[in-house]
Design a protein around this motif. Structure first.
Motif, PDB file in Angstrom:
ATOM      1  N   ASP A  86     -79.767-117.671  29.926  1.00  0.00           N
ATOM      2  CA  ASP A  86     -79.376-116.558  30.786  1.00  0.00           C
ATOM      3  C   ASP A  86     -77.878-116.284  30.756  1.00  0.00           C
ATOM      4  OD1 ASP A  86     -82.028-116.053  32.013  1.00  0.00           O
ATOM      5  OD2 ASP A  86     -81.742-118.077  32.824  1.00  0.00           O
ATOM      6  N   ALA A  87     -77.085-117.319  30.500  1.00  0.00           N
ATOM      7  CA  ALA A  87     -75.628-117.143  30.534  1.00  0.00           C
ATOM      8  C   ALA A  87     -74.957-118.147  29.615  1.00  0.00           C
ATOM      9  CB  ALA A  87     -75.101-117.311  31.963  1.00  0.00           C
ATOM     10  N   ALA A 122     -76.183-116.662  20.848  1.00  0.00           N
ATOM     11  CA  ALA A 122     -76.913-116.580  22.110  1.00  0.00           C
ATOM     12  C   ALA A 122     -77.507-115.202  22.365  1.00  0.00           C
ATOM     13  CB  ALA A 122     -75.983-116.947  23.263  1.00  0.00           C
ATOM     14  N   HIS A 125     -81.277-114.413  22.879  1.00  0.00           N
ATOM     15  CA  HIS A 125     -81.811-115.044  24.089  1.00  0.00           C
ATOM     16  C   HIS A 125     -81.313-114.319  25.339  1.00  0.00           C
ATOM     17  CE1 HIS A 125     -83.045-118.191  21.340  1.00  0.00           C
ATOM     18  NE2 HIS A 125     -81.794-118.280  20.929  1.00  0.00           N
ATOM     19  N   LEU A 126     -80.067-113.893  25.323  1.00  0.00           N
ATOM     20  CA  LEU A 126     -79.514-113.171  26.467  1.00  0.00           C
ATOM     21  C   LEU A 126     -80.195-111.817  26.654  1.00  0.00           C
ATOM     22  CD1 LEU A 126     -75.714-113.921  25.915  1.00  0.00           C
ATOM     23  CD2 LEU A 126     -77.277-115.062  27.503  1.00  0.00           C
ATOM     24  N   SER A 129     -83.295-112.136  28.588  1.00  0.00           N
ATOM     25  CA  SER A 129     -83.100-112.534  29.978  1.00  0.00           C
ATOM     26  C   SER A 129     -82.977-111.315  30.871  1.00  0.00           C
ATOM     27  CB  SER A 129     -81.830-113.402  30.096  1.00  0.00           C
ATOM     28  OG  SER A 129     -81.459-113.583  31.453  1.00  0.00           O
ATOM     29  N   GLY A 132     -78.588-111.398  31.377  1.00  0.00           N
ATOM     30  CA  GLY A 132     -77.812-111.903  30.248  1.00  0.00           C
ATOM     31  C   GLY A 132     -76.322-111.743  30.480  1.00  0.00           C
ATOM     32  N   SER A 133     -75.585-112.843  30.370  1.00  0.00           N
ATOM     33  CA  SER A 133     -74.153-112.808  30.672  1.00  0.00           C
ATOM     34  C   SER A 133     -73.367-113.660  29.686  1.00  0.00           C
ATOM     35  CB  SER A 133     -73.892-113.317  32.089  1.00  0.00           C
ATOM     36  OG  SER A 133     -72.508-113.553  32.300  1.00  0.00           O
ATOM     37  N   ILE A 134     -72.238-113.122  29.228  1.00  0.00           N
ATOM     38  CA  ILE A 134     -71.261-113.851  28.413  1.00  0.00           C
ATOM     39  C   ILE A 134     -69.945-113.843  29.176  1.00  0.00           C
ATOM     40  CG2 ILE A 134     -69.963-113.884  26.248  1.00  0.00           C
ATOM     41  CD1 ILE A 134     -72.319-112.135  25.088  1.00  0.00           C
ATOM     42  N   VAL A 175     -76.961-106.832  28.598  1.00  0.00           N
ATOM     43  CA  VAL A 175     -76.140-108.046  28.529  1.00  0.00           C
ATOM     44  C   VAL A 175     -74.716-107.689  28.936  1.00  0.00           C
ATOM     45  CG1 VAL A 175     -75.245-109.897  27.066  1.00  0.00           C
ATOM     46  CG2 VAL A 175     -77.572-109.031  26.711  1.00  0.00           C
ATOM     47  N   SER A 229     -70.921-114.605  36.139  1.00  0.00           N
ATOM     48  CA  SER A 229     -72.145-114.937  35.402  1.00  0.00           C
ATOM     49  C   SER A 229     -73.411-114.674  36.205  1.00  0.00           C
ATOM     50  CB  SER A 229     -72.130-116.417  35.001  1.00  0.00           C
ATOM     51  OG  SER A 229     -71.011-116.732  34.210  1.00  0.00           O
TER      52      SER A 229
END
Length: 253
Positions: A86-87, A122, A125-126, A129, A132-134, A175, A229
């Motif tokens: 998720d993050a 990632a 996968h994000l 979600s 989704g967070s970077i 994201v 996040s």
């Protein structure tokens, strides 16, 4: 405030010391499931033990983030173990300040390219979600010229540029991408504790520049990262959140 992070699956690079350790700890206290990486096996074990029995859980993996294939492999394996991601938080820095060719390479590989590789690995996968967070860790040295201009400061500036572009590109894909830029942060065995002992003039100068009369603490930086996040910050993307106690004076437009 409930940050709605219970059960969230999070990756953090460099999770055993300083700001990275505080980030892991804050996520765990919010109920998240965290995998972190670091180079020192003993520090990984100590961190796992220290954070056991809290609301969430933390597991560490021994890894050098400058090793691109190892980093991307870890992301894939962690996603399998956690059932998704998720993050992610790109925290590791080479802390390579002196202006040498070796430090330029180290800063490029560790500070910038590990951020890029983590985000790229990632991303699938994000996107899957619902949150989704970077978040990437830059520095006030990436915002203005100071004693760390050169390899360190230049790559920290590049991180802000990269994440800003990524936020724009990913906004329609669900994201978010943000930066936290800490000011001078004091912790055991950290850069500023070392400067206090070995470079007292630099330490005194840096301390004197901050109108609060002190340096930041890792947990103060970590709270900003974890908030950005979280689902609570769902409409925040493309920002550079400076956490520096008014150290920098420039108006951020």
């Amino acid at each position: 405030m409930d940050l709605q992070l219970t059960g969230s699956r999070v990756l953090v690079t460099g999770g055993t010391r300083g700001i990275g350790r505080a980030i892991v700890e804050t996520f765990v206290d919010e109920g998240a499931v965290v995998e972190f990486c670091a180079r020192n096996a003993a520090e990984i074990e100590a961190t796992e033990k220290a954070l056991a029995g809290r609301a969430g859980r933390a597991t560490g993996v021994q890894l050098d983030v400058a090793d691109g294939p190892a980093l991307t492999g870890w992301v894939a394996a962690a996603a399998d173990r956690m059932g998704g991601i998720d993050a992610v938080v790109a925290n590791v820095s080479a802390l390579a300040v002196p202006d040498t060719e070796e430090n330029w390479k180290a800063s490029f590989d560790v500070d910038l390219m590990h951020t890029v590789r983590l985000a790229q690995a990632a991303l699938p996968h994000l996107e899957a979600s619902s949150n989704g967070s970077i978040v990437a860790i830059s520095s006030v040295s990436g915002r203005e010229a100071d004693f760390a201009s050169g390899p360190y400061g230049t790559m920290k500036t590049a991180i802000v540029g990269y994440i800003s572009g990524l936020a724009f590109q990913l906004a329609g894909r669900g994201v978010r991408a943000n930066v936290v830029s800490p000011g001078n942060t004091y912790f055991d065995d950290g850069f500023w504790q070392g400067a206090e002992k070995g470079m007292p003039d630099l330490f005194s100068m840096a301390l004197g520049l901050n109108p609060t009369g002190r340096m930041g603490r890792p947990e103060e930086m970590a709270r900003a990262v974890v908030f950005l996040s979280s689902p609570v910050s769902s409409f925040t993307t493309g920002t550079n959140l400076v956490v520096d106690g008014a150290l920098t004076r420039g108006i951020q437009l």
